[in-house]
Design a protein around this motif. Structure first.
Motif, short mmCIF file in Angstrom:
data_model
loop_
_atom_site.label_atom_id
_atom_site.label_comp_id
_atom_site.label_asym_id
_atom_site.label_seq_id
_atom_site.Cartn_x
_atom_site.Cartn_y
_atom_site.Cartn_z
N ARG A 2 6.15 6.60 -6.54
CA ARG A 2 6.37 6.39 -5.11
C ARG A 2 7.85 6.19 -4.87
O ARG A 2 8.31 5.13 -4.42
N PHE A 3 8.63 7.23 -5.19
CA PHE A 3 10.09 7.13 -5.17
C PHE A 3 10.65 8.42 -4.59
O PHE A 3 10.04 9.49 -4.73
N PRO A 4 11.78 8.34 -3.87
CA PRO A 4 12.36 9.58 -3.29
C PRO A 4 12.59 10.63 -4.35
O PRO A 4 13.03 10.34 -5.46
N LEU A 18 11.94 -1.54 -7.06
CA LEU A 18 12.34 -0.13 -7.09
C LEU A 18 11.96 0.52 -8.42
O LEU A 18 11.54 1.69 -8.47
N GLN A 19 12.09 -0.22 -9.51
CA GLN A 19 11.70 0.31 -10.81
C GLN A 19 10.19 0.55 -10.86
O GLN A 19 9.72 1.55 -11.43
N ALA A 20 9.42 -0.38 -10.26
CA ALA A 20 7.96 -0.20 -10.23
C ALA A 20 7.59 1.03 -9.40
O ALA A 20 6.67 1.79 -9.76
N GLU A 80 1.77 -8.46 -8.87
CA GLU A 80 2.90 -9.18 -9.46
C GLU A 80 4.24 -8.70 -8.92
O GLU A 80 5.27 -9.38 -9.07
N HIS A 81 4.23 -7.54 -8.26
CA HIS A 81 5.49 -7.03 -7.70
C HIS A 81 5.71 -7.48 -6.27
O HIS A 81 6.74 -7.15 -5.68
N GLU A 113 0.82 -1.21 0.00
CA GLU A 113 0.00 0.00 0.00
C GLU A 113 0.86 1.26 0.00
O GLU A 113 0.54 2.25 -0.67
N LEU A 114 1.96 1.24 0.80
CA LEU A 114 2.81 2.43 0.88
C LEU A 114 3.34 2.85 -0.48
O LEU A 114 3.41 4.03 -0.80
N TYR A 115 3.72 1.85 -1.28
CA TYR A 115 4.36 2.14 -2.57
C TYR A 115 3.46 1.82 -3.76
O TYR A 115 3.92 1.82 -4.89
#
Length: 832
Positions: free
Chosen positions: A336-338, A328-330, A316-317, A309-311
């Protein structure tokens, strides 16, 4: 389970039967071999009788030679000298024995004397080497043994001698070889027959053993293995019903029953494990934090719902086996990335591979803050907790803001003000001038008391807004508490900058405010201190600016004043006055003066108002205007007021019985719930009737907790005490208070009496008050009457009582008693 009642015969017992059978066959074969050996022995005996003495002697020589070797090695390995000597002696004895037996061999076979001489020569080499070893041992020189390789030389000589003896033995045996060959051929034929029979019997027994092993061991074990394989591949945790293996009484049966018991326990454990797994799964998936676990290759092992949920990860991930890079790519793809530019997927993967604990906070592109606690595991993998701390950060930021800002106005508070001021003061080392402005609102207390605290709070917020508009961006305006504000001004040309700022503030705050439907007019008094001229520390500057602010108030409010060195002396003087006032009661320095009240209907003294004076041993007579506000400020007004009440009642008992005494009460005295008891105590101690005591209060008393105040006034009236409203007409709600409580008297403030004849407005006000008093049945007293014209006008307007210097100034108790005695004895009116 019902087991067979037959005699239990285990696998070991069955194997023992086969072994015994095989042993019997072997024994039979051995018997036949023994018979053949006996026949061969007969032939050998004949040969022995021919060559036995020679071979025996040669054998004894070999034995003695072997003993030579044993004795020599024993001497070399002996740890005690005595044991070494004994071994050396044994070596010499055995060498002698070898010579004797060789001599005997030469006697039996003279043709082989040459061969015996060769052996003797070899023996001498052995003896020579043994002697060298002996000498090394007896001298204790172990190193000599090693350096000379004596042990190797001895061993070589010994082996060479034995080789020669063996050669001689072979030569002697050659003569009997032909005879023995014939006998051996006969024995071999018989042995062949025996071996064939033994092989047939052994083959039969082996076949029986294999059959037994197949049906009794291999097949049951194969069935057990098949069941174990079935269970491993996810089959039912149960043993086949009716399996005969369970009824066996041997080890296989025991193994089968143990396997069945293990399966039952495994089934129970699997059920328990399923329950525990469900609980753990529920716990993990209901954690408020996201959890993920990766193996040593950075592939996902497990993650909970909160992590997905957070990301905003797709199903499938979150499948076990998904690589950290893919996740990380997803996250980067869905935003949802810094958002830090220095952050990259490669950097994150590299930091994880370092196998070090990591705690970091990522700010996502959506503005969320995610705290990540990463811990490596022993197997090379890692586990991480991801927590959304956005709300916590906001709360922390709010708490930090609240710690440094005022809750009502959102201005910096005293703590933040000091921090900024101390930072600014560091610049004074480089020639910078820093100004501190202390602000105190004029008439704010009146607004707060009359219109209520909500209006006062709203007014403070409006004042804060105007102050923000007066200062520059680099200046700091703070609320120190109540209606006190302060400003730090730096990087400005001084004193011009402080002067202009003070004038802007005074102009801004002098304009009326519209607050909750009320138009409010206030002002501000400002004190200014500048560093480094007026001080180098925050405390000193605040103190000096505060003193300058009080100087501005004394100058008439609505103004500003710079600090001057003499102000500190005045503050010290005020402090000294405070200390003297605290001691004044104990030192009996306070005194009551009384000013007569004249009833206009009879022109006689009807009462006296008690007015306190302070007879200071050094200062002389101190006016109440100077010390009563101070007493209220430092909390002494209660003790002073109680003293005044008791002394006035005591003095009034010396007056004629129709003369009343009026005592002023401070609004602060009404905050003491014991005020009524103090009045009761004063009346009781003095014996003064309640009807002769008149308590004067101002409108301010009615502003604080009106219900409690009214109840207290009613309790006082129940004692017979009369209640007067002093300074009537100077407040905002005088008429409303007359409706709330039926006062016995209204006292018109002296500000309306002065220049009464020249001021029509004042006459109108006095007339109105007198009419109100008459209508409500209240007496009206005019204060500050100083001229005949004022008296005539007041009499014309209907006032019932007057007081002022026209009749008498305040007098000491002894003088007022004389004046009252004079009135009583003369029975005449008081002269004007």
């Amino acid at each position: 389970m019902k087991l067979s009642t037959t005699l239990p015969i285990g696998i070991a017992a069955k194997a023992a039967v086969l072994i015994v059978t095989l042993g019997a066959l072997s024994a039979l074969a051995n018997w036949y071999v023994l018979q053949g050996a006996q026949n061969l022995d007969h032939v050998n005996r004949t040969m022995v009788e021919r060559v036995a003495p020679a071979r025996l002697a040669l054998a004894e020589a070999k034995a003695a030679l072997n003993n030579v070797g044993l004795a020599t090695y024993k001497g070399m390995s002996a740890s005690e000298p005595e044991a070494a000597r004994a071994a050396i002696g044994e070596t010499a004895n055995q060498i002698a024995a070898v010579r004797q037996w060789l001599h005997a061999v030469s006697g039996y076979f003279p043709a082989r004397t040459h061969d015996s001489d060769v052996i003797r020569e070899k023996l001498r080499q052995v003896e020579a080497t043994a002697n060298q070893i002996r000498d090394a041992i007896l001298s204790g020189d172990k190193q000599r043994l090693l350096d000379g390789l004596l042990n190797l030389r001895f061993e070589a000589a010994l082996d060479d001698t034995l080789s020669q003896m063996n050669r001689l033995t072979n030569i002697l045996g050659g003569e009997s070889r032909d005879t023995l060959a014939e006998a051996q051929n006969e024995q071999a034929a018989e042995l062949g027959i025996i071996i064939a029979a033994l092989a047939a019997g052994t083959l039969l027994i082996v076949m029986l053993a294999l059959t037994f092993a197949h049906y009794s061991v291999a097949r049951p074990l194969r069935q057990l293995s098949a069941n174990a394989l079935r269970i491993r591949e996810g089959g039912a945790l149960s043993f086949p019903q009716g399996d005969r293996t369970l009824f066996r009484v041997d080890e296989i049966g025991t193994l089968a029953r143990a396997f069945q018991s293990m399966i039952a326990k495994l089934a129970a454990a699997q059920e328990t494990l399923a329950v525990q797994y469900a609980r753990v799964d529920a716990a993990i998936n209901n954690l408020p934090q996201g959890l993920c676990m990766f193996d040593a290759d950075q592939n996902l092992i497990i993650c909970n719902r909160r992590y997905a949920e957070l990301y905003e990860l797709k199903p499938e991930h979150t499948v076990p086996g998904t690589s950290l890079r893919t996740i990380l790519q997803a996250r980067r793809a869905n935003g949802r990335f810094p958002q830090a530019e220095s952050y990259s997927i490669e950097n994150r993967i590299a930091s994880v591979r370092e196998r070090k604990p990591i705690y970091t906070v990522d700010e996502l592109t959506g503005g969320q803050y995610i705290a990540i606690s990463h811990q490596p595991m022993l197997d090379g993998g890692s586990v991480a907790i991801h927590e959304d701390i956005t709300e916590r950060r906001e709360i922390d930021a709010k708490i930090a803001h609240m710690a440094h800002h005022d809750a009502l106005t959102d201005l910096p508070n005293r703590l933040r003000f000091r921090e900024v001021m101390e930072a600014a003061l560091k610049g004074t080392r480089h020639g910078r001038i820093v100004s501190i402005l202390c602000l105190d609102l004029d008439h704010f207390k009146t607004v707060n008391d009359t219109l209520g605290h909500p209006v006062g709070d709203a007014l403070l917020q409006a004042v804060s807004g105007r102050l923000r508009g007066c200062v520059r961006k680099q200046d700091l305006v703070a609320r120190l508490g109540g209606d006190e504000f302060a400003i730090v001004q730096a990087d400005s040309e001084q004193p011009l900058g402080a002067t202009m700022l003070a004038e802007r503030i005074i102009a801004a705050l002098s304009a009326p405010f519209e607050v909750q439907g009320h138009q409010v007019a206030i002002g501000v008094s400002i004190g200014i201190a500048m560093a480094p001229g007026d001080g180098n520390t925050a405390d000193q500057l605040i103190k000096n600016a505060d003193m300058a602010m009080y100087k501005a108030k004394e100058a008439g409010r609505g103004s500003y004043h710079f600090f001057e060195p003499g102000m500190d002396a005045k503050m010290q003087e005020r402090r000294a006055l405070e200390l003297d006032l605290r001691a004044a009661i104990e030192n009996d320095e306070l005194e009551l003066y009384y000013q007569p009240l004249i009833r206009l209907e009879t022109n006689e003294i009807c009462g006296c108002e008690a007015l306190i004076r302070w007879k200071h041993p050094r200062r002389g007579m101190v006016s109440p205007v100077d010390f009563i506000p101070l007493a209220e400020e430092i909390g002494l007004i209660g003790a002073i007021g109680n003293w005044v009440l008791n002394r006035a009642c005591t003095d009034a008992m010396t007056w004629p019985t129709h003369i009343k005494v009026a005592v002023n009460l401070s609004p602060l005295q009404f905050k003491n719930s014991g005020l009524v008891l103090q009045v009761i105590g004063a009346l009781g101690k003095s014996g003064l009737p309640g009807e002769r005591l008149e308590l004067e209060i101002t409108e301010t008393v009615m502003l604080h907790d009106t219900d409690a105040t009214i109840a207290m006034l009613n309790d006082l009236r129940a004692l017979g005490v009369r209640i007067s409203m002093d300074d009537f007409g100077t407040g905002y709600s005088s008429l409303g208070y007359l409706r709330k409580f039926p006062f016995d008297k209204i006292k018109i403030d002296r500000s309306f009496i002065q220049d009464l004849s020249a001021n029509p407005d004042s006459i109108a006000i006095v007339r109105a008050v007198a009419n109100i008093g008459s209508a409500l049945g209240m007496a009206t007293t005019a204060e500050g009457v100083e001229t005949e014209a004022e008296l005539a006008q007041l009499r014309h307007e209907g006032c019932t009582e007057v007081q002022g210097y026209l009749f008498s100034k305040p007098r000491p108790a002894i003088e007022i008693s004389s004046l009252l005695d004079l009135q009583e004895s003369a029975g005449q009116q008081v002269a004007v």
